[in-house]
Design an enzyme around this catalytic site. Structure first.
Site, mmCIF file in Angstrom:
data_model
loop_
_atom_site.group_PDB
_atom_site.id
_atom_site.type_symbol
_atom_site.label_atom_id
_atom_site.label_comp_id
_atom_site.label_asym_id
_atom_site.label_seq_id
_atom_site.Cartn_x
_atom_site.Cartn_y
_atom_site.Cartn_z
ATOM 1 N N ASP A 59 -0.132 5.233 0.764
ATOM 2 C CA ASP A 59 -0.433 5.859 1.751
ATOM 3 C C ASP A 59 -0.299 5.488 3.078
ATOM 4 O O ASP A 59 -1.120 4.443 3.542
ATOM 5 C CB ASP A 59 -1.834 6.863 1.621
ATOM 6 N N ASP A 97 0.817 -0.988 0.081
ATOM 7 C CA ASP A 97 0.005 -0.007 -0.086
ATOM 8 C C ASP A 97 1.113 1.263 0.066
ATOM 9 O O ASP A 97 2.214 1.007 0.264
ATOM 10 C CB ASP A 97 -0.930 0.075 1.119
#
Ligand code: G6P
Ligand code: MG
Length: 213
Positions: free
Chosen positions: A11, A9
């Site tokens: 952020d 991922d």
């Protein structure tokens, strides 16, 4: 090697853009008279821009048209992009570059799996695009996390079966997406999760032992 591919991922895992999302949404919440704090912000992690807006509007007394919603989302994104301009290579989380290089040297394939439509822009600002074999982001999917689409597509781009991939996440929506995609998940940080992930880590440096061990 325990995993042939690792899907990160963006952020909250590779960089902390979450504080910029928080700042940019704060003004939206004020405009629609909705409450907004860290707890509500947590629920926006991993969720698409329009779905995030709907979560915020859930606390608003206003009932807005689709056009007004699009305008609010667009204005939030402009504020967010202005904040992103300050990002540099030094905003890549500590240990990321060394860990990614070590995994790659061992033959592990690396991807980004993010709901963000700004992912490539962010990776370029961080000078990190070249660290990955594939990037699957919010511009390439129809359903955002907790749907597994972004991770399944990333695994496909890497040419690896989902069960041979590890997802690295900070958000509950991402953990759920990994689970329904048939992938193991390492959660970074100590946030509460709806169920326990296969791995908990405090920093990306711990991935070496997990992936190669
Ligand atoms: C990430 C963040 C979410 C954000 C989403 C969409 O998943 O964790 O908080 O809402 O990306 O971001 P975007 O950059 O497309 O607005
Ligand atoms: Mg995240």
């Amino acid at each position: 090697m325990r995993y042939a591919g690792v899907i990160f991922d963006l952020d909250g895992v590779l960089c902390s853009t979450d504080r910029f999302h928080f700042e940019a949404w704060k003004q939206t919440a004020r405009e629609v008279n909705a409450p907004f704090d860290e707890r509500i912000n947590q629920r926006l992690r991993g969720v698409s821009r329009m779905e995030s807006l709907e979560i915020i509007l859930g606390g608003s007394p206003l009932s807005l048209s689709e056009d007004e919603k699009l305008r609010l989302a667009e204005e939030k994104n402009e504020r967010y992009r202005a904040l992103l301009k300050n990002l540099t290579h030094s905003d890549l989380v500590p240990g990321a570059e060394e860990t990614l290089a070590a995994l790659r040297a061992a033959g592990v394939k690396l991807a980004v799996g993010s709901s963000s439509k700004n992912a490539v822009f962010i990776l370029e600002r961080l000078g990190a695009r070249e660290l990955f074999d594939a990037v699957c982001d919010g511009t390439m999917i129809l359903r955002s996390k907790p749907d597994p689409e972004v991770f399944l597509k990333a695994a496909e781009m890497l040419g690896e079966a989902p069960r041979r991939c590890l997802v690295v996440e900070d958000a509950a929506a991402g953990l759920e997406a990994a689970r329904s995609g048939g992938m193991d998940c390492a959660i970074i940080g100590g946030a509460d999760m709806p169920f326990e992930p296969e791995h908990r880590i405090d920093g990306l440096g711990e991935l070496r032992a997990i992936v190669l061990g």
